[in-house]
Design a protein around this motif. Structure first.
Motif, PDB file in Angstrom:
ATOM      1  N   ARG A  78       0.840  -1.196   0.000  1.00  0.00           N
ATOM      2  CA  ARG A  78       0.000   0.000   0.000  1.00  0.00           C
ATOM      3  C   ARG A  78       0.876   1.248   0.000  1.00  0.00           C
ATOM      4  NH1 ARG A  78      -4.377  -2.034   4.594  1.00  0.00           N
ATOM      5  NH2 ARG A  78      -5.630  -3.329   3.178  1.00  0.00           N
ATOM      6  N   ALA A  79       0.309   2.355  -0.476  1.00  0.00           N
ATOM      7  CA  ALA A  79       1.109   3.570  -0.595  1.00  0.00           C
ATOM      8  C   ALA A  79       0.249   4.806  -0.450  1.00  0.00           C
ATOM      9  CB  ALA A  79       1.819   3.594  -1.948  1.00  0.00           C
ATOM     10  N   VAL A  80       0.875   5.879   0.031  1.00  0.00           N
ATOM     11  CA  VAL A  80       0.254   7.201   0.089  1.00  0.00           C
ATOM     12  C   VAL A  80       1.132   8.149  -0.713  1.00  0.00           C
ATOM     13  CG1 VAL A  80      -0.530   9.089   1.554  1.00  0.00           C
ATOM     14  CG2 VAL A  80      -0.750   6.719   2.349  1.00  0.00           C
ATOM     15  N   LEU A  81       0.578   8.684  -1.793  1.00  0.00           N
ATOM     16  CA  LEU A  81       1.295   9.599  -2.669  1.00  0.00           C
ATOM     17  C   LEU A  81       1.028  11.028  -2.218  1.00  0.00           C
ATOM     18  CD1 LEU A  81       0.466   7.935  -6.119  1.00  0.00           C
ATOM     19  CD2 LEU A  81       2.321   7.398  -4.510  1.00  0.00           C
ATOM     20  N   VAL A  82       2.095  11.734  -1.884  1.00  0.00           N
ATOM     21  CA  VAL A  82       1.993  13.083  -1.324  1.00  0.00           C
ATOM     22  C   VAL A  82       2.441  14.098  -2.372  1.00  0.00           C
ATOM     23  CG1 VAL A  82       2.777  14.619   0.513  1.00  0.00           C
ATOM     24  CG2 VAL A  82       2.408  12.179   0.987  1.00  0.00           C
ATOM     25  N   GLN A  83       1.644  15.125  -2.572  1.00  0.00           N
ATOM     26  CA  GLN A  83       1.971  16.165  -3.546  1.00  0.00           C
ATOM     27  C   GLN A  83       3.274  16.857  -3.167  1.00  0.00           C
ATOM     28  OE1 GLN A  83       0.942  16.977  -6.369  1.00  0.00           O
ATOM     29  NE2 GLN A  83       0.827  19.165  -6.742  1.00  0.00           N
ATOM     30  N   PRO A  84       4.285  16.851  -4.063  1.00  0.00           N
ATOM     31  CA  PRO A  84       5.541  17.544  -3.770  1.00  0.00           C
ATOM     32  C   PRO A  84       5.427  19.034  -4.050  1.00  0.00           C
ATOM     33  CG  PRO A  84       5.697  16.425  -5.881  1.00  0.00           C
ATOM     34  CD  PRO A  84       4.338  16.102  -5.332  1.00  0.00           C
ATOM     35  N   SER A  85       6.314  19.808  -3.426  1.00  0.00           N
ATOM     36  CA  SER A  85       6.210  21.266  -3.513  1.00  0.00           C
ATOM     37  C   SER A  85       6.437  21.794  -4.917  1.00  0.00           C
ATOM     38  CB  SER A  85       7.208  21.913  -2.546  1.00  0.00           C
ATOM     39  OG  SER A  85       8.543  21.551  -2.876  1.00  0.00           O
ATOM     40  N   ASP A  89      -0.012  23.517  -6.908  1.00  0.00           N
ATOM     41  CA  ASP A  89      -1.336  22.914  -6.725  1.00  0.00           C
ATOM     42  C   ASP A  89      -1.810  22.145  -7.956  1.00  0.00           C
ATOM     43  OD1 ASP A  89      -1.872  25.018  -8.419  1.00  0.00           O
ATOM     44  OD2 ASP A  89      -3.291  26.024  -7.092  1.00  0.00           O
ATOM     45  N   ASP A  90      -0.891  21.777  -8.851  1.00  0.00           N
ATOM     46  CA  ASP A  90      -1.224  20.893  -9.972  1.00  0.00           C
ATOM     47  C   ASP A  90      -1.020  19.455  -9.505  1.00  0.00           C
ATOM     48  OD1 ASP A  90      -1.496  19.384 -12.230  1.00  0.00           O
ATOM     49  OD2 ASP A  90      -0.045  20.500 -13.443  1.00  0.00           O
ATOM     50  N   ASN A  91      -2.110  18.789  -9.178  1.00  0.00           N
ATOM     51  CA  ASN A  91      -2.061  17.446  -8.582  1.00  0.00           C
ATOM     52  C   ASN A  91      -2.121  16.322  -9.617  1.00  0.00           C
ATOM     53  OD1 ASN A  91      -2.296  18.159  -5.583  1.00  0.00           O
ATOM     54  ND2 ASN A  91      -4.048  19.245  -6.451  1.00  0.00           N
ATOM     55  N   SER A  92      -1.818  16.629 -10.863  1.00  0.00           N
ATOM     56  CA  SER A  92      -1.997  15.647 -11.935  1.00  0.00           C
ATOM     57  C   SER A  92      -1.199  14.375 -11.689  1.00  0.00           C
ATOM     58  CB  SER A  92      -1.591  16.255 -13.281  1.00  0.00           C
ATOM     59  OG  SER A  92      -2.373  17.381 -13.588  1.00  0.00           O
ATOM     60  N   ALA A 105      -3.783   2.515  -3.030  1.00  0.00           N
ATOM     61  CA  ALA A 105      -3.099   3.804  -2.901  1.00  0.00           C
ATOM     62  C   ALA A 105      -4.062   4.882  -2.429  1.00  0.00           C
ATOM     63  CB  ALA A 105      -2.473   4.212  -4.232  1.00  0.00           C
ATOM     64  N   ARG A 106      -3.510   5.836  -1.710  1.00  0.00           N
ATOM     65  CA  ARG A 106      -4.226   7.033  -1.274  1.00  0.00           C
ATOM     66  C   ARG A 106      -3.372   8.251  -1.614  1.00  0.00           C
ATOM     67  NH1 ARG A 106      -7.521   3.651  -1.145  1.00  0.00           N
ATOM     68  NH2 ARG A 106      -8.857   2.990   0.579  1.00  0.00           N
ATOM     69  N   GLY A 107      -3.989   9.439  -1.584  1.00  0.00           N
ATOM     70  CA  GLY A 107      -3.272  10.638  -1.979  1.00  0.00           C
ATOM     71  C   GLY A 107      -3.458  11.795  -1.023  1.00  0.00           C
ATOM     72  N   ILE A 108      -2.446  12.657  -0.992  1.00  0.00           N
ATOM     73  CA  ILE A 108      -2.490  13.924  -0.268  1.00  0.00           C
ATOM     74  C   ILE A 108      -2.202  15.016  -1.288  1.00  0.00           C
ATOM     75  CG2 ILE A 108      -1.529  15.292   1.621  1.00  0.00           C
ATOM     76  CD1 ILE A 108      -2.895  12.712   2.536  1.00  0.00           C
ATOM     77  N   VAL A 109      -3.090  16.001  -1.396  1.00  0.00           N
ATOM     78  CA  VAL A 109      -3.005  17.006  -2.448  1.00  0.00           C
ATOM     79  C   VAL A 109      -2.753  18.395  -1.860  1.00  0.00           C
ATOM     80  CG1 VAL A 109      -4.486  15.703  -4.016  1.00  0.00           C
ATOM     81  CG2 VAL A 109      -5.510  17.376  -2.440  1.00  0.00           C
ATOM     82  N   VAL A 110      -2.467  19.326  -2.757  1.00  0.00           N
ATOM     83  CA  VAL A 110      -2.413  20.751  -2.435  1.00  0.00           C
ATOM     84  C   VAL A 110      -3.550  21.414  -3.198  1.00  0.00           C
ATOM     85  CG1 VAL A 110      -1.084  22.885  -2.688  1.00  0.00           C
ATOM     86  CG2 VAL A 110       0.065  20.768  -1.980  1.00  0.00           C
ATOM     87  N   LEU A 111      -4.318  22.243  -2.516  1.00  0.00           N
ATOM     88  CA  LEU A 111      -5.501  22.847  -3.122  1.00  0.00           C
ATOM     89  C   LEU A 111      -5.274  24.301  -3.496  1.00  0.00           C
ATOM     90  CD1 LEU A 111      -8.428  21.520  -0.891  1.00  0.00           C
ATOM     91  CD2 LEU A 111      -7.552  20.561  -3.031  1.00  0.00           C
ATOM     92  N   GLY A 112      -5.714  24.662  -4.711  1.00  0.00           N
ATOM     93  CA  GLY A 112      -5.785  26.059  -5.092  1.00  0.00           C
ATOM     94  C   GLY A 112      -7.055  26.694  -4.558  1.00  0.00           C
TER      95      GLY A 112
END
Length: 305
Positions: A78-85, A89-92, A105-112
């Protein structure tokens, strides 16, 4: 050919060092359902361009395929993909990674600021479970928690069961337990609190984090030891932090690889992920507790079934 392999052609942002692709099989046993709760997938830059004001570029080797090969070598499913700096805020890249990896898998995003509720719902259905705020590297307001902004976002995501993930040095915020006492969501802090080892576990900010964790309001990730250690592997100077967390708040801990280790400079040897995984035998020596950190806790935090 690029004459400087650390520098993208026509770009001022240097490449981070590449991760090891020959991952050593770890000695530590990874139980079924073990989760890497902190990793970044990056590039290729021609498909997922980084924003121009970044301070570094992801290495070309930091692709989803290479990351999945690393997980297989570790025995992690299992994995958690974290948005890098560097993607702002482009989470593509994160969202495409979630689509490729599916329910494991799960994700952590940055929001605009322009994200509407329908998009939040779509992200949640795709596997997103949190929003990341970078408190360390922001150009304005460094060392200051943007509590109004944090609360506004937390109120929006609370109905989705998401949390707020903070990249922060908790030693800079000795009253963080009071600041987050009535926060709308749980918070997650990376890199054992991101306290430079020289501060020690008596640091007021680290103690404030422990109080939040004991109250069930916060989580910490056992990640990125090279970010806070003044020594090489096995990073003996951070062992007291890991031992304190495991002893006092084992049910509020998750582990992550921090792949592809973009904060490792070219002057520091790139760690092999097998060695990173084996730190668990020192940090969490009890196999039963280790299974909680690797399997049960991330299942609860990120909603794995």
């Amino acid at each position: 050919m690029n004459p400087n392999p650390t520098q993208p052609i026509g770009d001022a942002a240097p490449f981070a060092a590449p991760p090891h692709l020959d991952v050593r099989t770890p000695r530590v046993f990874m139980p079924a359902g073990a989760c890497d709760s902190h990793a970044h997938v990056c590039g290729p830059l021609d498909r997922y361009p980084a924003f121009a004001e970044r301070i570094y570029s992801p290495p070309p080797e930091a692709t989803l395929d290479n990351y999945r090969a690393m997980l297989a070598a570790l025995g992690v499913s299992r994995a958690v993909l974290v948005q890098p700096s560097f993607y702002a805020d482009d989470n593509s890249a994160v969202l495409d990674g979630l689509d490729a990896m599916g329910p494991q898998a799960r994700g952590i995003v940055v929001l605009g600021d322009d994200v509407d509720d329908a998009e939040l719902e779509r992200m949640s259905a795709a596997g997103v479970r949190g929003v990341r705020f970078n408190i360390v590297d922001v150009k304005d307001g460094k060392g200051v928690l943007p509590m109004d902004r944090l609360r506004a976002v937390a109120r929006r995501i609370a109905p989705l069961g998401w949390h707020i993930e903070l990249l922060m040095h908790v030693n800079e915020f000795p009253d963080m337990d009071r600041a987050f006492a009535d926060f709308p969501t749980e918070i997650v802090v990376g890199h054992l609190g991101y306290v430079p080892a020289r501060h020690g576990t008596a640091d007021p900010g680290f103690q404030a984090l422990l109080r939040l964790m004991r109250d069930g309001r916060a989580w910490a990730k056992l990640t990125g030891p090279y970010r806070i250690s003044a020594t090489g592997l096995p990073h003996d100077d951070i062992l007291p932090f890991a031992e304190t967390l495991v002893d006092q708040v084992p049910d509020q801990l998750v582990w992550g690889s921090d792949w592809p280790h973009v904060k490792v400079s070219w002057s520091i040897p790139m760690p092999n992920d097998g060695d990173i995984a084996d730190l668990l035998t020192r940090w969490v020596p009890d196999p039963a507790v280790r299974e909680r950190v690797l399997v049960d806790n991330p299942a609860r935090l990120y909603g794995f079934s």
